[in-house]
Motif scaffolding. Structure first.
Motif, PDB file in Angstrom:
ATOM      1  N   LYS A  47     -33.635  13.062   4.310  1.00 31.38           N
ATOM      2  CA  LYS A  47     -34.282  14.074   5.160  1.00 31.38           C
ATOM      3  C   LYS A  47     -34.184  13.647   6.622  1.00 31.38           C
ATOM      4  O   LYS A  47     -34.456  12.507   6.969  1.00 31.38           O
ATOM      5  N   SER A  48     -33.792  14.602   7.473  1.00 32.67           N
ATOM      6  CA  SER A  48     -33.640  14.310   8.900  1.00 32.67           C
ATOM      7  C   SER A  48     -34.864  14.782   9.680  1.00 32.67           C
ATOM      8  O   SER A  48     -35.494  15.776   9.326  1.00 32.67           O
ATOM      9  N   ARG A  49     -35.187  14.058  10.730  1.00 29.79           N
ATOM     10  CA  ARG A  49     -36.276  14.476  11.620  1.00 29.79           C
ATOM     11  C   ARG A  49     -35.922  14.070  13.049  1.00 29.79           C
ATOM     12  O   ARG A  49     -35.277  13.039  13.275  1.00 29.79           O
ATOM     13  N   TYR A  50     -36.329  14.898  13.971  1.00 30.04           N
ATOM     14  CA  TYR A  50     -36.073  14.617  15.382  1.00 30.04           C
ATOM     15  C   TYR A  50     -37.274  13.899  15.977  1.00 30.04           C
ATOM     16  O   TYR A  50     -38.420  14.296  15.758  1.00 30.04           O
ATOM     17  N   ILE A  51     -37.012  12.828  16.747  1.00 30.89           N
ATOM     18  CA  ILE A  51     -38.083  12.067  17.379  1.00 30.89           C
ATOM     19  C   ILE A  51     -37.811  11.937  18.876  1.00 30.89           C
ATOM     20  O   ILE A  51     -36.843  11.290  19.289  1.00 30.89           O
ATOM     21  N   PRO A  52     -38.628  12.593  19.717  1.00 30.20           N
ATOM     22  CA  PRO A  52     -38.514  12.380  21.168  1.00 30.20           C
ATOM     23  C   PRO A  52     -39.017  10.967  21.483  1.00 30.20           C
ATOM     24  O   PRO A  52     -40.053  10.556  20.951  1.00 30.20           O
TER      25      PRO A  52
ATOM     26  N   HIS B 240     -29.827  12.355  21.300  1.00 26.43           N
ATOM     27  CA  HIS B 240     -29.823  13.601  22.081  1.00 26.43           C
ATOM     28  C   HIS B 240     -30.082  13.228  23.544  1.00 26.43           C
ATOM     29  O   HIS B 240     -31.218  12.963  23.932  1.00 26.43           O
ATOM     30  N   SER B 241     -29.021  13.232  24.345  1.00 26.37           N
ATOM     31  CA  SER B 241     -29.149  12.795  25.733  1.00 26.37           C
ATOM     32  C   SER B 241     -29.972  13.764  26.579  1.00 26.37           C
ATOM     33  O   SER B 241     -30.687  13.344  27.498  1.00 26.37           O
ATOM     34  N   LEU B 242     -29.872  15.066  26.300  1.00 27.62           N
ATOM     35  CA  LEU B 242     -30.623  16.041  27.088  1.00 27.62           C
ATOM     36  C   LEU B 242     -32.117  15.980  26.778  1.00 27.62           C
ATOM     37  O   LEU B 242     -32.965  16.034  27.676  1.00 27.62           O
ATOM     38  N   LYS B 243     -32.448  15.869  25.500  1.00 33.05           N
ATOM     39  CA  LYS B 243     -33.853  15.826  25.092  1.00 33.05           C
ATOM     40  C   LYS B 243     -34.435  14.413  25.154  1.00 33.05           C
ATOM     41  O   LYS B 243     -35.635  14.222  25.030  1.00 33.05           O
ATOM     42  N   LYS B 244     -33.539  13.427  25.289  1.00 31.48           N
ATOM     43  CA  LYS B 244     -33.956  12.022  25.315  1.00 31.48           C
ATOM     44  C   LYS B 244     -34.714  11.645  24.035  1.00 31.48           C
ATOM     45  O   LYS B 244     -35.836  11.142  24.067  1.00 31.48           O
ATOM     46  N   GLY B 245     -34.042  11.923  22.921  1.00 28.45           N
ATOM     47  CA  GLY B 245     -34.613  11.608  21.623  1.00 28.45           C
ATOM     48  C   GLY B 245     -33.519  11.258  20.630  1.00 28.45           C
ATOM     49  O   GLY B 245     -32.337  11.175  20.984  1.00 28.45           O
ATOM     50  N   ILE B 246     -33.906  11.067  19.382  1.00 27.01           N
ATOM     51  CA  ILE B 246     -32.950  10.684  18.343  1.00 27.01           C
ATOM     52  C   ILE B 246     -33.189  11.504  17.075  1.00 27.01           C
ATOM     53  O   ILE B 246     -34.306  11.918  16.793  1.00 27.01           O
ATOM     54  N   LEU B 247     -32.108  11.715  16.334  1.00 24.12           N
ATOM     55  CA  LEU B 247     -32.198  12.362  15.031  1.00 24.12           C
ATOM     56  C   LEU B 247     -32.117  11.269  13.980  1.00 24.12           C
ATOM     57  O   LEU B 247     -31.127  10.537  13.906  1.00 24.12           O
ATOM     58  N   VAL B 248     -33.173  11.134  13.198  1.00 25.15           N
ATOM     59  CA  VAL B 248     -33.293  10.033  12.233  1.00 25.15           C
ATOM     60  C   VAL B 248     -33.138  10.559  10.815  1.00 25.15           C
ATOM     61  O   VAL B 248     -33.689  11.610  10.469  1.00 25.15           O
ATOM     62  N   THR B 249     -32.388   9.832   9.990  1.00 27.33           N
ATOM     63  CA  THR B 249     -32.264  10.165   8.572  1.00 27.33           C
ATOM     64  C   THR B 249     -33.178   9.247   7.783  1.00 27.33           C
ATOM     65  O   THR B 249     -32.983   8.037   7.751  1.00 27.33           O
TER      66      THR B 249
ATOM     67  N   ALA C  45     -40.122   7.655  27.510  1.00 24.27           N
ATOM     68  CA  ALA C  45     -39.083   7.574  28.540  1.00 24.27           C
ATOM     69  C   ALA C  45     -38.522   6.163  28.721  1.00 24.27           C
ATOM     70  O   ALA C  45     -37.302   5.965  28.789  1.00 24.27           O
ATOM     71  N   LYS C  46     -39.393   5.171  28.796  1.00 20.39           N
ATOM     72  CA  LYS C  46     -38.944   3.798  29.015  1.00 20.39           C
ATOM     73  C   LYS C  46     -38.159   3.270  27.827  1.00 20.39           C
ATOM     74  O   LYS C  46     -37.157   2.559  27.994  1.00 20.39           O
ATOM     75  N   LEU C  47     -38.575   3.627  26.621  1.00 24.51           N
ATOM     76  CA  LEU C  47     -37.858   3.176  25.418  1.00 24.51           C
ATOM     77  C   LEU C  47     -36.465   3.788  25.387  1.00 24.51           C
ATOM     78  O   LEU C  47     -35.484   3.107  25.072  1.00 24.51           O
ATOM     79  N   TYR C  48     -36.364   5.064  25.705  1.00 27.77           N
ATOM     80  CA  TYR C  48     -35.048   5.722  25.734  1.00 27.77           C
ATOM     81  C   TYR C  48     -34.157   5.062  26.791  1.00 27.77           C
ATOM     82  O   TYR C  48     -32.975   4.796  26.549  1.00 27.77           O
ATOM     83  N   GLU C  49     -34.735   4.787  27.941  1.00 32.96           N
ATOM     84  CA  GLU C  49     -33.988   4.151  29.034  1.00 32.96           C
ATOM     85  C   GLU C  49     -33.469   2.779  28.616  1.00 32.96           C
ATOM     86  O   GLU C  49     -32.304   2.432  28.867  1.00 32.96           O
ATOM     87  N   GLU C  50     -34.322   1.994  27.970  1.00 28.58           N
ATOM     88  CA  GLU C  50     -33.926   0.654  27.523  1.00 28.58           C
ATOM     89  C   GLU C  50     -32.829   0.739  26.462  1.00 28.58           C
ATOM     90  O   GLU C  50     -31.898  -0.072  26.449  1.00 28.58           O
ATOM     91  N   MET C  51     -32.935   1.709  25.556  1.00 28.38           N
ATOM     92  CA  MET C  51     -31.935   1.868  24.502  1.00 28.38           C
ATOM     93  C   MET C  51     -30.571   2.211  25.095  1.00 28.38           C
ATOM     94  O   MET C  51     -29.540   1.626  24.699  1.00 28.38           O
ATOM     95  N   MET C  52     -30.536   3.139  26.033  1.00 30.21           N
ATOM     96  CA  MET C  52     -29.271   3.538  26.639  1.00 30.21           C
ATOM     97  C   MET C  52     -28.681   2.412  27.475  1.00 30.21           C
ATOM     98  O   MET C  52     -27.455   2.228  27.517  1.00 30.21           O
ATOM     99  N   GLU C  53     -29.529   1.647  28.118  1.00 25.30           N
ATOM    100  CA  GLU C  53     -29.064   0.504  28.911  1.00 25.30           C
ATOM    101  C   GLU C  53     -28.442  -0.550  28.000  1.00 25.30           C
ATOM    102  O   GLU C  53     -27.407  -1.148  28.334  1.00 25.30           O
TER     103      GLU C  53
END
Length: 326
Positions: free
Chosen positions: A188-193, A174-183, A196-204
């Motif tokens: 069972k799915s769950r959303y994890i915000p 989720h680019s707007l929320k800066k999180g991921i949907l995990v199965t 900030a730095k981890l999200y940045e590193e992942m996208m990079e």
């Protein structure tokens, strides 16, 4: 060791029916894969001595006893791991009995191993965690450093299981929320915000360093050097290599006896959340636990916390007073 292809040739019908039955019952892919792997492991054991097919109807309870003992003494499997394999065998034979391929289930009344209750989960202190991540660059190939850091970061700072990292897709970000949907377990799915730095590193990593995937693996976040979705085993190997290096550099950490592994990074995430005062229900949701009791084990108190609690001034109560009359 007998190859999987030969085992599949010998037991193709039984394995096909077992997998179909699990799929019809809506077992998760994770459960099916684990059960199938456990059954192949068992089939390899019963055919190892004669190097030929053994009729499943001929397997006796004593065979299970010897197999379980090998898992404990030679493979170092914990009671929980042995019980999981036993459950797979029990389910396998139940399926075969239901479809009249065998008449008896040798595992139906086999007792599970006694699991140690109340054992505190192993985890890394924050200083240990810093040393762990500092070792990633030393043990990883240059082109995989960022990928490996993000993988380990998702376990240590977002609580993902190895399988959840293996199955993570770009479409789940989720680019707007800066999180991921995990199965997770049981599909069972769950959303994890994400931090900030981890999200940045992942996208990079995804934009700049992710290996071009083979056809069919375009949506996978983590790609192996062969262009496929990184395997669960490879994720575990990355962790194991770093742990070995840290053990050599910092023997006082005694990680080997603590059994530090990929899953222990998830324990570390949960433990520090609870210690930092996060609500236990929030921790439960982030971890994907269906039962709050499972999360409660992370409320354990460390020796350092006990020492801090007992750092009290009591000298006034033991001061000599000459005016006291006995």
């Amino acid at each position: 060791m007998i190859e999987k292809e030969r085992l599949l040739d010998w037991y193709n019908e039984e394995m096909m029916i077992f997998q179909t039955e699990m799929d019809n019952k809506d077992y998760s892919k994770f459960t099916i894969d684990n059960y199938v792997r456990d059954i192949f492991f068992f089939l390899e054991y019963i055919t190892r001595k004669k190097q030929e097919k053994v009729e499943l109807s001929e397997v006796k309870k004593i065979t299970l006893t010897l197999f379980m003992n090998e898992l404990k003494t030679k493979r170092g499997n914990s009671a929980a791991s042995r019980n999981r394999r036993l459950t797979a065998i029990r389910s396998f034979y139940k399926c075969l009995v239901d479809y009249e391929l065998v008449s008896n289930n040798p595992a139906s009344e086999y007792e599970s191993a006694k699991e140690q209750k109340g054992k505190l989960p192993s985890y890394l202190e924050k200083e240990e965690l810093r040393d762990f991540f500092a070792m990633v660059e030393k043990v990883s190939q240059k082109q995989h450093i960022k990928r490996n850091k993000v993988i380990l970061g998702l376990m240590a700072f977002a609580g993902l299981r190895v399988t959840e990292i293996h199955t993570l897709n770009i479409s789940s970000i989720h680019s707007l929320k800066k999180g991921i949907l995990v199965t997770g377990k049981g599909n069972k799915s769950r959303y994890i915000p994400l931090p900030a730095k981890l999200y940045e590193e992942m996208m990079e990593y995804i934009k700049e360093e992710r290996i071009f995937p083979m056809k069919g693996y375009e949506d996978a976040v983590f790609i192996s050097r062969r262009g496929k979705r990184i395997s669960r085993r490879r994720i575990q190997e990355i962790t194991e290599k770093i742990c070995e290096t840290v053990e050599e550099a910092f023997p006082d950490y005694n990680w080997k006896s603590k059994g530090i592994s990929s899953h222990k990074l998830r324990h570390t995430f949960a433990t520090h959340l609870v210690r930092d005062g996060r609500d236990i229900r929030t921790v439960q949701e982030l971890l994907g636990h269906s039962n709050l009791n499972t999360t409660q084990k992370y409320t354990h108190v460390s020796d350092a916390q006990k020492e801090k609690a007992m750092d009290m001034e009591v000298s006034d109560y033991f001061r000599n007073n000459d005016n006291n009359i006995m």
